[in-house]
Design a protein around this motif. Structure first.
Motif, PDB file in Angstrom:
ATOM      1  N   UNK A   1       0.712  -1.253  -0.001  1.00 47.42           N
ATOM      2  CA  UNK A   1      -0.007  -0.172  -0.029  1.00 47.42           C
ATOM      3  C   UNK A   1       0.889   1.368  -0.079  1.00 47.42           C
ATOM      4  N   UNK A   2       2.075   1.272   0.474  1.00 48.65           N
ATOM      5  CA  UNK A   2       3.019   2.372   0.421  1.00 48.65           C
ATOM      6  C   UNK A   2       4.222   2.183   0.349  1.00 48.65           C
ATOM      7  N   UNK A   3       4.844   2.591  -0.404  1.00 52.08           N
ATOM      8  CA  UNK A   3       6.369   2.802  -0.910  1.00 52.08           C
ATOM      9  C   UNK A   3       7.245   3.662  -0.112  1.00 52.08           C
ATOM     10  N   UNK A   4       8.421   3.156   0.180  1.00 54.31           N
ATOM     11  CA  UNK A   4       9.353   4.245   0.891  1.00 54.31           C
ATOM     12  C   UNK A   4       9.640   5.280  -0.134  1.00 54.31           C
ATOM     13  N   UNK A   5       9.710   6.571   0.127  1.00 56.37           N
ATOM     14  CA  UNK A   5       9.949   7.747  -0.730  1.00 56.37           C
ATOM     15  C   UNK A   5      11.455   7.705  -1.035  1.00 56.37           C
ATOM     16  N   UNK A   6      11.681   7.332  -2.334  1.00 53.63           N
ATOM     17  CA  UNK A   6      13.171   7.355  -2.557  1.00 53.63           C
ATOM     18  C   UNK A   6      13.847   6.248  -2.593  1.00 53.63           C
ATOM     19  N   UNK A   7      13.190   5.188  -2.303  1.00 55.93           N
ATOM     20  CA  UNK A   7      13.928   3.831  -1.933  1.00 55.93           C
ATOM     21  C   UNK A   7      14.663   3.337  -3.304  1.00 55.93           C
ATOM     22  N   UNK A   8      15.645   2.699  -3.101  1.00 53.54           N
ATOM     23  CA  UNK A   8      16.625   2.026  -4.273  1.00 53.54           C
ATOM     24  C   UNK A   8      17.671   1.243  -3.670  1.00 53.54           C
ATOM     25  N   UNK A   9      17.251  -0.122  -3.609  1.00 51.59           N
ATOM     26  CA  UNK A   9      18.445  -1.074  -3.071  1.00 51.59           C
ATOM     27  C   UNK A   9      19.789  -0.975  -3.740  1.00 51.59           C
TER      28      UNK A   9
ATOM     29  N   UNK B   1       4.820   2.347  -8.393  1.00 57.81           N
ATOM     30  CA  UNK B   1       3.558   2.340  -7.877  1.00 57.81           C
ATOM     31  C   UNK B   1       2.392   1.479  -8.514  1.00 57.81           C
ATOM     32  N   UNK B   2       2.783   0.991  -9.734  1.00 57.22           N
ATOM     33  CA  UNK B   2       1.922  -0.056 -10.390  1.00 57.22           C
ATOM     34  C   UNK B   2       1.602  -1.256  -9.560  1.00 57.22           C
ATOM     35  N   UNK B   3       0.259  -1.218  -9.308  1.00 57.34           N
ATOM     36  CA  UNK B   3      -0.235  -2.751  -8.505  1.00 57.34           C
ATOM     37  C   UNK B   3      -0.503  -2.453  -6.997  1.00 57.34           C
ATOM     38  N   UNK B   4      -0.196  -1.409  -6.832  1.00 54.90           N
ATOM     39  CA  UNK B   4      -0.404  -1.010  -5.291  1.00 54.90           C
ATOM     40  C   UNK B   4      -1.743  -0.876  -4.879  1.00 54.90           C
ATOM     41  N   UNK B   5      -1.999  -1.270  -3.612  1.00 53.82           N
ATOM     42  CA  UNK B   5      -3.492  -1.259  -3.174  1.00 53.82           C
ATOM     43  C   UNK B   5      -4.334  -2.473  -3.395  1.00 53.82           C
ATOM     44  N   UNK B   6      -3.552  -3.332  -3.953  1.00 58.69           N
ATOM     45  CA  UNK B   6      -4.393  -4.736  -4.162  1.00 58.69           C
ATOM     46  C   UNK B   6      -3.419  -5.859  -4.005  1.00 58.69           C
TER      47      UNK B   6
ATOM     48  N   UNK C   1       8.333   5.930   5.388  1.00 59.22           N
ATOM     49  CA  UNK C   1       7.584   4.813   5.941  1.00 59.22           C
ATOM     50  C   UNK C   1       7.065   3.898   4.539  1.00 59.22           C
ATOM     51  N   UNK C   2       6.787   2.584   4.954  1.00 55.51           N
ATOM     52  CA  UNK C   2       6.353   1.963   3.694  1.00 55.51           C
ATOM     53  C   UNK C   2       5.365   0.726   4.625  1.00 55.51           C
ATOM     54  N   UNK C   3       4.397   0.281   3.736  1.00 55.15           N
ATOM     55  CA  UNK C   3       3.234  -0.703   4.192  1.00 55.15           C
ATOM     56  C   UNK C   3       3.177  -1.865   3.276  1.00 55.15           C
ATOM     57  N   UNK C   4       3.189  -3.157   3.588  1.00 57.42           N
ATOM     58  CA  UNK C   4       2.795  -3.994   2.515  1.00 57.42           C
ATOM     59  C   UNK C   4       2.179  -5.337   3.403  1.00 57.42           C
ATOM     60  N   UNK C   5       1.588  -5.908   2.862  1.00 58.88           N
ATOM     61  CA  UNK C   5       0.870  -7.222   3.387  1.00 58.88           C
ATOM     62  C   UNK C   5       1.247  -8.353   2.490  1.00 58.88           C
ATOM     63  N   UNK C   6       1.500  -9.505   3.394  1.00 56.37           N
ATOM     64  CA  UNK C   6       1.912 -10.969   2.927  1.00 56.37           C
ATOM     65  C   UNK C   6       0.733 -11.764   2.990  1.00 56.37           C
ATOM     66  N   UNK C   7       0.315 -12.538   2.376  1.00 60.46           N
ATOM     67  CA  UNK C   7      -0.490 -13.840   2.694  1.00 60.46           C
ATOM     68  C   UNK C   7       0.434 -14.888   2.561  1.00 60.46           C
ATOM     69  N   UNK C   8      -0.275 -15.985   1.838  1.00 58.22           N
ATOM     70  CA  UNK C   8       0.641 -17.180   1.735  1.00 58.22           C
ATOM     71  C   UNK C   8       1.933 -17.333   1.018  1.00 58.22           C
ATOM     72  N   UNK C   9       2.937 -17.898   1.514  1.00 62.88           N
ATOM     73  CA  UNK C   9       4.264 -18.112   0.781  1.00 62.88           C
ATOM     74  C   UNK C   9       4.381 -19.545   0.957  1.00 62.88           C
ATOM     75  N   UNK C  10       4.219 -19.881  -0.510  1.00 65.41           N
ATOM     76  CA  UNK C  10       4.216 -21.387  -0.829  1.00 65.41           C
ATOM     77  C   UNK C  10       5.721 -21.891  -1.486  1.00 65.41           C
ATOM     78  N   UNK C  11       6.053 -22.902  -1.284  1.00 66.51           N
ATOM     79  CA  UNK C  11       7.326 -23.417  -2.279  1.00 66.51           C
ATOM     80  C   UNK C  11       6.779 -24.741  -2.590  1.00 66.51           C
ATOM     81  N   UNK C  12       7.093 -25.067  -4.089  1.00 66.77           N
ATOM     82  CA  UNK C  12       6.634 -26.204  -4.712  1.00 66.77           C
ATOM     83  C   UNK C  12       7.687 -26.615  -5.571  1.00 66.77           C
ATOM     84  N   UNK C  13       7.972 -27.836  -5.764  1.00 66.66           N
ATOM     85  CA  UNK C  13       8.606 -28.652  -6.569  1.00 66.66           C
ATOM     86  C   UNK C  13       8.014 -28.497  -8.005  1.00 66.66           C
ATOM     87  N   UNK C  14       8.860 -28.317  -9.068  1.00 67.61           N
ATOM     88  CA  UNK C  14       8.428 -28.538 -10.302  1.00 67.61           C
ATOM     89  C   UNK C  14       8.654 -29.654 -11.121  1.00 67.61           C
TER      90      UNK C  14
END
Length: 121
Positions: free
Chosen positions: A2-10, A65-70, A108-121
């Motif tokens: 929902x919110x990116x840290x202003x000016x963030x760049x790894x 910002x593309x994709x934020x909020x969902x 500040x920044x804000x994000x939410x995570x749901x399921x983190x799943x690992x699968x063999x292919x």
């Protein structure tokens, strides 16, 4: 996310903040961090900040910002990413960490995570 840290760049030590990180440790010395970065282009892969004894590689899966909020589903082939970044076969994942960083940009920044799943292919 929902919110990116202003000016963030790894890629810049004084701006190394992200709205979302999924950190995968393969050993005490190698890790991959998947990030949603404010500035670095999607698809960028490279060295991330790390303690002197570690090699941490970053993969920018989202940028800006593309994709934020969902809810977004991301799928990665971690095996292939490891081979591209380190060469060779990865061992088992020894640790998983989910985090947000905003200390370098003093924003500040804000994000939410749901399921983190690992699968063999």
């Amino acid at each position: 996310m929902t919110k990116l840290p202003a000016g963030g760049d790894y890629r810049a030590p004084n701006a190394d903040d992200q709205a979302a990180q999924l950190f995968l440790a393969f050993s005490k010395t190698r890790a991959i961090v998947y990030i949603w970065d404010t500035t670095a282009p999607q698809g960028t892969m490279g060295n991330a900040a790390a303690p002197f004894f570690m090699s941490v590689k970053a993969v920018v899966v989202r940028s800006g910002k593309t994709g934020t909020g969902g809810w977004i589903t991301e799928t990665r082939n971690v095996y292939d990413d490891y081979q591209k970044l380190f060469g060779g076969k990865p061992g088992e994942i020894n640790g998983v960490r989910i985090q947000i960083n905003s200390q370098y940009t003093s924003t500040s920044a804000e994000s939410y995570f749901a399921d983190v799943v690992f699968k063999r292919q």
